[in-house]
Design a protein around this motif. Structure first.
Motif, short mmCIF file in Angstrom:
data_model
loop_
_atom_site.label_atom_id
_atom_site.label_comp_id
_atom_site.label_asym_id
_atom_site.label_seq_id
_atom_site.Cartn_x
_atom_site.Cartn_y
_atom_site.Cartn_z
N MET A 377 0.83 -1.20 0.00
CA MET A 377 0.00 0.00 0.00
C MET A 377 0.87 1.26 0.00
N SER A 380 2.61 1.09 -3.63
CA SER A 380 1.37 1.33 -4.39
C SER A 380 1.55 1.76 -5.83
N TRP A 422 -1.90 -3.56 -5.11
CA TRP A 422 -2.33 -2.24 -4.64
C TRP A 422 -2.25 -1.21 -5.77
#
Lengths: 646, 159
Positions: A377, A380, A422
């Motif tokens: 994340m 990302s 992500w």
């Protein structure tokens, strides 16, 4: 999964079979010998015989140490010249049994080549000191280059004296004037100069030696002594330069010799590792307790390998007694982790923090999924994820990585996959270079949603931590503590969280209140005084701020994700502005390459640091007992080669 | 091109958001570099670990740059057609630039000091470098939070 259960092995056997048994145990590589001499010191002192045996082993160890040191010197000398493949990448070469015995039987010859290496080393040192001496000499003679008289001819003739002198530049004219005034038969011929000094030849009549000497003193003229050098300065410099050339040649010669010693280097390495293994074994033998005819050994080993060890030992001898016991209260149990293939790479994150307490729980199975999610994340960007996974996959397949290096690379490989996922969710493919619609949303368009997602992930991790702490309590038999401490906190936190969800806000009050009152009533239970009970109960609610700050800390998931995306976009924008012409195109490609490489590196560092931090500070603080000691069994531990069938 | 007062204020905010954390990061990275060079003279093999520590206080400069970039993007400077901004909006943008400008500036210096001290960990106990990195990351938290505050405020202003 989790921390491997250890048991203590007690082994009693005959002294005559000691070395055989130790060798066997070393080969299994799964027992860690416990040093029990410490608490038996007094008894030991009574028996002189064991002392003698111990001394013998100690002497052998000292000899081994010398051999190892010498070999190490030889290896370190030859290593820079050899072109052997990097063992970190290509793995250690395998040495078979017959090859090893051949090397061992050739030991005297190897010792000779070791001596040759030392000679080369000495020679290099000599050449170096000679070189610096010559360089100094050249430096010293350069200002005298104009002097065309051989140096040994300087000095006195019948009537005159020739001296080479150094005169301070500013006093030369005055010196000449003074000499003229006092009508001294003296002539100065300037030969060279360097900074503030003039280098000159002075000729004068020996009859006025004293006057000249006092004149020299007055103007701080120093007479140069050439320390027995012969020939004109120019000739000497020429000679020196020739010698320097020779030195260079000799060096090259040594270099080719050293390069030709590849086989010797290999022999040194094999011997080094062989003796290292022997040293390990001998050092461990010193940890045993022995009597005249027998010895007693204590060792840790993983519980599930018990039968394997007894089988192996019984194959060697039957004059042995083996018993296994569970660890006692105060035992210093070593920690060995065993996790599934997917979790194992993440152990390195915990290892960098601290190994778990042997009686605690292994955090890795719980930590790994969070680490994986958070890393992805924060990075990302699907493009960056592909690059990260690709590079690490190549490294894993092509290079023979071992130990924590392998774990690290595998971890980045897995995290790269998380990053791809992500990136696809947020629609980041090298920033906005490749425009693919996000599966969910672009965090730049709707940062609030991603912030809420970050907090939800944070809540899940914090709750997991609290639940694990409760599990630890229950496992230790303190179910009441688990309910009152962790249970009530979960109720209170759940209540507080429900305020944020509109339809539940009505009952949130009651849930939170129930939790809070419960905590006020129970958290002071360690206190005796009823007023103190209540006070510490109320004070405990203050920990809510701790949970709040922990939760807010998860906002970095959004912040670091945004950083990657925006900087990638900036790079793309910059690159686009220069495009157009042919040169512009090249510059554009350079900007894209350099920019994205920089962005990947700096953001991998960021993602690694910050997802580690979330585990260390926010997650581990909830439940983790650290401070374990790594299991370090007696094994065939080598540096340069593999000695599998020893 | 005539600039309005609001635009000038907003641009000043963006400039400060880039400049202050940049100065701070330069200080921080410099501090670590000085200590690291001392270590490298003794043991050149520790270069990799030292470099990681040196990179850590550099992030504030990046955060500041990020905030500045988002700001000039918001006022349309990048696309070339500057949006008309009232003085009030200008001040709002200026204010939203302040968290990262100030916190980024100071936290980079403090983080640099923590990282420089962590160089000592590498010299004595290189296996414990992760703990030094964690100490430095503790300082970074506030830079991250202020960046987040800046971004959220910036996105909240409608122009």
């Amino acid at each position: 999964m989790a921390i491997v259960k250890m048991e203590k092995m007690h082994l009693l056997a005959l002294k005559s079979e000691q070395s055989k048994l130790m060798q066997t145990l070393q080969k299994t590589g799964i027992v860690e010998v416990i040093d029990i001499t410490g608490d038996k010191k007094e008894e030991e002192k009574q028996g002189h015989k064991e002392d003698r045996i111990r001394d013998e082993i100690a002497k052998e160890l000292a000899e081994l140490e010398t051999k190892l040191n010498n070999l190490k010197l030889g290896i370190d000398f030859l290593k820079p010249y050899s072109k052997s493949p990097n063992p970190l990448i290509y793995g250690k070469p395998d040495v078979k049994k017959d090859e090893l015995s051949k090397i061992l039987s050739n030991e005297t010859k190897i010792a000779e080549s070791l001596q040759r290496v030392f000679d080369l080393d000495k020679k290099i040192a000599q050449l170096k000191s000679e070189e610096s001496k010559i360089l100094n000499q050249i430096d010293f003679l350069i200002p005298w280059q104009g002097l065309d008289i051989p140096l040994e001819q300087l000095g006195n003739t019948d009537r005159t004296a020739f001296v080479a002198v150094v005169i301070p530049r500013k006093s030369k004219d005055k010196l000449e004037e003074k000499a003229k005034e006092s009508q001294l038969p003296l002539d100065i011929k300037v030969i060279g100069e360097k900074r503030d000094d003039l280098y000159a030849l002075i000729v004068y009549h020996r009859g006025c030696n004293e006057d000249v000497q006092s004149l020299f003193k007055e103007f701080s003229v120093t007479i140069q002594d050439f320390m027995g050098l012969k020939g004109t300065p120019n000739d000497i410099i020429e000679q020196s330069k020739r010698r320097l050339n020779d030195i260079q040649k000799e060096r090259e010669d040594i270099k080719t010799q050293a390069q030709g010693m590849n086989q010797d280097l290999f022999n040194f390495e094999v011997l080094y590792d062989y003796y290292m293994v022997e040293k390990d074994r001998k050092t461990n033998t010193l940890k045993l307790f022995d009597t005249d005819k027998s010895f007693y050994l204590q060792a840790w080993l993983p519980k599930e390998r018990k039968s394997y060890i007894t089988d192996t030992i019984s194959k060697i001898t039957d004059m042995v007694y083996v018993e296994f016991t569970e660890p006692e209260e105060n035992d210093d149990i070593p920690v060995l982790l065993s996790n599934s293939k997917l979790v194992e790479p993440f152990e390195v994150i915990t290892e960098l923090y601290s190994l778990p307490d042997p009686r605690g729980i292994d955090p890795n199975p719980y930590m790994a999924p969070f680490y994986w999610l958070f890393f992805g994340m924060m990075l990302s960007d699907a493009g960056y994820g592909i690059i990260l996974s690709l590079f690490t996959a190549v490294a894993l397949l092509k290079f023979k990585l071992e130990g924590s290096g392998r774990k690290f690379v595998s971890m980045f490989f897995l995290c790269g996959i998380s990053t791809i996922i992500w990136g696809a969710i947020f629609g980041g493919w090298f920033g906005d270079l490749i425009k693919i619609k996000p599966l969910w949303i672009n965090p730049l368009d709707n940062p609030m949603s991603v912030l809420i997602l970050s907090f939800i992930l944070g809540i899940i991790q914090i709750f997991t931590g609290i639940i694990l702490n409760g599990y630890k309590n229950i496992r230790a038999g303190n179910t009441a503590d688990a309910i009152m401490d962790q249970g009530l906190w979960l109720v209170l936190l759940t209540g507080l969280l429900m305020f944020a969800i509109q339809p539940l806000a009505g009952i949130a009050k009651y849930v939170a209140l129930f939790g809070a009152i419960g905590l006020i009533l129970t958290q002071g239970r360690a206190q005796k005084n009823p007023i103190m009970k209540l006070a510490s109960g109320v004070m405990s609610l203050y920990s809510v701020t701790g949970y709040l700050s922990d939760l807010l800390s998860y906002s970095r998931l959004l912040a670091l994700g945004l950083t990657t995306g925006v900087i990638a976009t900036v790079i793309n924008t910059m690159a686009k502005t220069v495009g157009g012409s042919a040169i512009g195109f090249v510059v554009m490609i350079l900007i894209l390459l350099g920019g994205h490489v920089f962005n990947i590196l700096i953001n991998i560092l960021g993602a690694y640091v910050h997802s580690s931090r979330l585990q260390y500070i926010e997650f581990f603080s909830k439940f983790y007992d650290s401070g374990g000691r790594a299991f370090d069994p007696l094994r065939i531990k080598t540096t340069y080669v593999k000695l599998e069938d020893l | 091109m005539t600039l309005t007062f609001g635009q000038i204020i907003a641009l000043m905010g963006a400039a400060l958001a880039v400049a202050l954390p940049g100065i701070g990061s330069a200080r921080g990275v410099g501090l670590v570099g000085e200590s690291a060079s001392g270590l490298i003279t003794e043991d050149p093999s520790k270069f990799g670990q030292s470099l990681i520590l040196q990179a850590i206080p550099g992030t504030q400069g990046i955060y500041g740059f990020l905030a500045g970039f988002l700001t000039i993007q918001k006022i349309g400077l990048l696309s070339g057609n500057l949006v008309d901004i009232t003085p009030l909006q200008g001040w709002l943008i200026f204010a939203s630039c302040m968290p990262i400008a100030l916190v980024g500036f100071l936290s980079a210096i403090y983080q640099g000091r923590v990282s420089a001290a962590a160089i000592g960990i590498i010299s004595k106990r290189p296996e414990e470098v992760a703990k030094g990195i964690t100490f430095a990351a503790m300082v970074e938290t506030y830079a991250v939070l202020s960046l987040l505050a800046t971004i959220l405020m910036l996105f909240g202003i409608s122009i």
